[in-house]
Motif scaffolding. Structure first.
Motif, PDB file in Angstrom:
ATOM      1  N   ARG A  40      30.138 -13.748  14.207  1.00 40.18           N
ATOM      2  CA  ARG A  40      29.189 -14.379  13.489  1.00 40.18           C
ATOM      3  C   ARG A  40      28.435 -15.167  14.423  1.00 40.18           C
ATOM      4  NH1 ARG A  40      28.338 -18.934  10.184  1.00 40.18           N
ATOM      5  NH2 ARG A  40      27.050 -18.193   8.410  1.00 40.18           N
ATOM      6  N   GLN A  41      29.035 -15.653  15.413  1.00 39.07           N
ATOM      7  CA  GLN A  41      28.219 -16.533  16.181  1.00 39.07           C
ATOM      8  C   GLN A  41      27.181 -16.118  17.273  1.00 39.07           C
ATOM      9  OE1 GLN A  41      31.249 -16.784  15.957  1.00 39.07           O
ATOM     10  NE2 GLN A  41      31.712 -18.704  14.910  1.00 39.07           N
ATOM     11  N   THR A  42      27.595 -14.711  17.505  1.00 45.10           N
ATOM     12  CA  THR A  42      26.796 -13.787  18.559  1.00 45.10           C
ATOM     13  C   THR A  42      25.504 -13.358  17.402  1.00 45.10           C
ATOM     14  OG1 THR A  42      28.615 -13.182  19.828  1.00 45.10           O
ATOM     15  CG2 THR A  42      26.658 -11.612  19.534  1.00 45.10           C
ATOM     16  N   ALA A  43      25.974 -12.912  16.248  1.00 40.44           N
ATOM     17  CA  ALA A  43      25.063 -12.398  15.331  1.00 40.44           C
ATOM     18  C   ALA A  43      24.000 -13.620  15.161  1.00 40.44           C
ATOM     19  CB  ALA A  43      25.600 -11.953  14.087  1.00 40.44           C
ATOM     20  N   GLN A  44      24.426 -14.851  15.035  1.00 41.15           N
ATOM     21  CA  GLN A  44      23.528 -15.769  14.691  1.00 41.15           C
ATOM     22  C   GLN A  44      22.378 -16.393  15.710  1.00 41.15           C
ATOM     23  OE1 GLN A  44      26.285 -19.043  13.220  1.00 41.15           O
ATOM     24  NE2 GLN A  44      25.219 -18.917  11.135  1.00 41.15           N
ATOM     25  N   ARG A  45      23.087 -15.953  16.904  1.00 44.61           N
ATOM     26  CA  ARG A  45      22.417 -16.343  18.299  1.00 44.61           C
ATOM     27  C   ARG A  45      21.359 -15.440  18.335  1.00 44.61           C
ATOM     28  NH1 ARG A  45      23.571 -15.498  23.942  1.00 44.61           N
ATOM     29  NH2 ARG A  45      25.346 -14.391  23.486  1.00 44.61           N
ATOM     30  N   TYR A  46      21.442 -13.995  18.126  1.00 39.69           N
ATOM     31  CA  TYR A  46      20.505 -13.163  18.242  1.00 39.69           C
ATOM     32  C   TYR A  46      19.385 -13.054  17.012  1.00 39.69           C
ATOM     33  CZ  TYR A  46      22.263 -10.946  22.359  1.00 39.69           C
ATOM     34  OH  TYR A  46      22.671 -10.662  23.725  1.00 39.69           O
ATOM     35  N   LEU A  47      19.952 -13.533  15.875  1.00 44.19           N
ATOM     36  CA  LEU A  47      18.920 -13.616  14.683  1.00 44.19           C
ATOM     37  C   LEU A  47      18.130 -14.827  15.052  1.00 44.19           C
ATOM     38  CD1 LEU A  47      21.655 -13.111  11.922  1.00 44.19           C
ATOM     39  CD2 LEU A  47      19.644 -11.611  12.417  1.00 44.19           C
ATOM     40  N   LYS A  48      18.444 -15.934  15.469  1.00 48.69           N
ATOM     41  CA  LYS A  48      17.622 -17.195  15.787  1.00 48.69           C
ATOM     42  C   LYS A  48      16.386 -16.637  16.867  1.00 48.69           C
ATOM     43  CE  LYS A  48      20.700 -20.770  14.730  1.00 48.69           C
ATOM     44  NZ  LYS A  48      21.404 -21.870  15.347  1.00 48.69           N
ATOM     45  N   LEU A  79      20.229  -9.679   4.616  1.00 52.12           N
ATOM     46  CA  LEU A  79      21.797  -9.643   4.816  1.00 52.12           C
ATOM     47  C   LEU A  79      22.033 -11.149   5.493  1.00 52.12           C
ATOM     48  CD1 LEU A  79      22.461  -6.296   6.725  1.00 52.12           C
ATOM     49  CD2 LEU A  79      22.836  -6.768   4.257  1.00 52.12           C
ATOM     50  N   SER A  80      23.111 -11.569   5.011  1.00 50.43           N
ATOM     51  CA  SER A  80      23.409 -12.961   5.749  1.00 50.43           C
ATOM     52  C   SER A  80      23.930 -12.449   7.119  1.00 50.43           C
ATOM     53  CB  SER A  80      24.639 -13.347   4.930  1.00 50.43           C
ATOM     54  OG  SER A  80      25.757 -12.587   4.987  1.00 50.43           O
ATOM     55  N   ALA A  81      23.939 -13.700   8.018  1.00 49.02           N
ATOM     56  CA  ALA A  81      24.589 -13.511   9.252  1.00 49.02           C
ATOM     57  C   ALA A  81      26.012 -12.698   9.394  1.00 49.02           C
ATOM     58  CB  ALA A  81      24.598 -14.972  10.010  1.00 49.02           C
ATOM     59  N   GLN A  82      26.726 -13.299   8.245  1.00 43.92           N
ATOM     60  CA  GLN A  82      28.354 -12.529   8.426  1.00 43.92           C
ATOM     61  C   GLN A  82      28.277 -11.271   7.740  1.00 43.92           C
ATOM     62  OE1 GLN A  82      31.128 -14.184   9.179  1.00 43.92           O
ATOM     63  NE2 GLN A  82      32.036 -12.187   8.689  1.00 43.92           N
ATOM     64  N   GLU A  83      27.500 -10.989   7.060  1.00 40.61           N
ATOM     65  CA  GLU A  83      27.208  -9.492   6.614  1.00 40.61           C
ATOM     66  C   GLU A  83      26.700  -8.574   8.088  1.00 40.61           C
ATOM     67  OE1 GLU A  83      26.341  -9.465   2.029  1.00 40.61           O
ATOM     68  OE2 GLU A  83      24.606  -9.778   3.433  1.00 40.61           O
ATOM     69  N   ILE A  84      25.818  -9.200   8.796  1.00 40.90           N
ATOM     70  CA  ILE A  84      25.296  -8.527   9.754  1.00 40.90           C
ATOM     71  C   ILE A  84      26.416  -8.548  11.068  1.00 40.90           C
ATOM     72  CG2 ILE A  84      23.531  -8.655  11.694  1.00 40.90           C
ATOM     73  CD1 ILE A  84      21.536 -10.149   9.680  1.00 40.90           C
ATOM     74  N   ALA A  85      27.165  -9.642  11.066  1.00 39.26           N
ATOM     75  CA  ALA A  85      28.020  -9.685  12.204  1.00 39.26           C
ATOM     76  C   ALA A  85      29.025  -8.456  11.729  1.00 39.26           C
ATOM     77  CB  ALA A  85      28.763 -10.907  12.067  1.00 39.26           C
ATOM     78  N   GLU A  86      29.551  -8.251  10.523  1.00 38.08           N
ATOM     79  CA  GLU A  86      30.697  -7.562  10.159  1.00 38.08           C
ATOM     80  C   GLU A  86      30.053  -5.889  10.231  1.00 38.08           C
ATOM     81  OE1 GLU A  86      31.416  -8.302   6.075  1.00 38.08           O
ATOM     82  OE2 GLU A  86      32.499 -10.055   6.602  1.00 38.08           O
ATOM     83  N   ARG A  87      28.998  -5.484  10.149  1.00 37.34           N
ATOM     84  CA  ARG A  87      28.280  -4.361  10.366  1.00 37.34           C
ATOM     85  C   ARG A  87      27.888  -3.855  11.594  1.00 37.34           C
ATOM     86  NH1 ARG A  87      24.370  -3.288   5.049  1.00 37.34           N
ATOM     87  NH2 ARG A  87      25.494  -4.391   3.371  1.00 37.34           N
ATOM     88  N   ALA A  88      27.753  -4.859  12.322  1.00 36.86           N
ATOM     89  CA  ALA A  88      27.422  -4.760  13.899  1.00 36.86           C
ATOM     90  C   ALA A  88      28.763  -4.736  14.757  1.00 36.86           C
ATOM     91  CB  ALA A  88      26.523  -5.703  14.371  1.00 36.86           C
ATOM     92  N   GLU A  89      29.926  -5.243  13.983  1.00 32.99           N
ATOM     93  CA  GLU A  89      31.095  -5.262  14.929  1.00 32.99           C
ATOM     94  C   GLU A  89      31.186  -6.316  15.934  1.00 32.99           C
ATOM     95  OE1 GLU A  89      32.509  -1.327  15.801  1.00 32.99           O
ATOM     96  OE2 GLU A  89      32.885  -0.949  13.940  1.00 32.99           O
TER      97      GLU A  89
END
Length: 226
Positions: free
Chosen positions: A188-196, A175-185
């Motif tokens: 996108r910045q928070t999702a990217q921080r945890y993904l890194k 999944l892209s960071a945007q897709e993860i952010a949307e599914r996790a509600e």
């Protein structure tokens, strides 16, 4: 000893899971069931501490079993052990009181981590009395041990890391960071921080998707060893 009921419609898988449970110190298999009806009968006949519960059963699904247990007044702890990866099922399991969710296929180490975390939680709860905030945090954090990130830097939440993990586990592919952010509600910045963070600890695998034009898109998936 912590008594466990293993529920899986596949006889061979149920036997493997039972063998795994028996290898973890402090746990023993009290019974095995292959359907929802059999699981409920086993619980009525032989009360247990924990159920390893498959979702896909021949008569009812695992969530129906949990709802029926609660309706009957049984507060038995449940760890879902299933191939069901959709976020709706994961959320429903959480809302119905499942303590953990282990996605198939998994190895012995994966199940052992969940069982050991559960044992840690039981020990904390057996103390009784009142708990300060730090002790409450340790209790809630016990079930996250060994899952998303056992040691997070200051400013990172184990609960948020676990949400990202569940989204990735439930996905059919990267999944892209945007897709993860949307599914996790979450943003996108928070999702990217945890993904890194999860990528640095080898929990998440990063791949690149090249399009016809422009920069390649970063795609993320949960590693099988995480």
């Amino acid at each position: 000893m912590i008594d466990v009921l293993v529920v899986d419609d596949d006889v061979r898988v149920a036997e493997i899971n039972a063998a795994y449970v028996a290898k973890v110190p402090g746990f023993r298999v009290a019974a095995i069931a292959h359907s929802a009806a059999e699981a409920l009968t086993r619980i009525a006949d032989t009360p247990v501490d924990l159920i390893l519960l498959d979702h896909y059963l021949p008569d009812e699904n695992g969530l129906t079993v949990v709802r029926e247990l609660r309706r009957l007044g049984h507060q038995t702890d449940v760890i879902m052990v299933t191939a069901a990866r959709d976020v709706a099922t994961v959320q429903a399991a959480m809302r119905h009181g499942a303590l953990q969710y282990l996605v198939k296929p998994f190895n012995f180490a994966g199940l052992r981590t969940k069982l050991e975390a559960y044992a840690t939680l039981r020990r904390a709860l057996d103390v009784g009395g009142e708990a300060e905030q730090a002790e409450v945090d340790r209790m809630f954090g016990a079930l996250s041990a060994g899952s998303a990130a056992p040691e997070l830097p200051k400013g990172h939440s184990p609960a948020t890391a676990e949400v990202v993990r569940q989204v990735l586990l439930a996905a059919d592919g990267p999944l892209s960071a945007q897709e993860i952010a949307e599914r996790a509600e979450m943003s996108r910045q928070t999702a990217q921080r945890y993904l890194k963070l999860l990528e640095r600890t080898n929990r998440v695998r990063l791949s690149l998707k090249y399009g016809e034009t422009g920069r390649p898109e970063h795609r993320y998936s949960w590693t099988t060893s995480g």
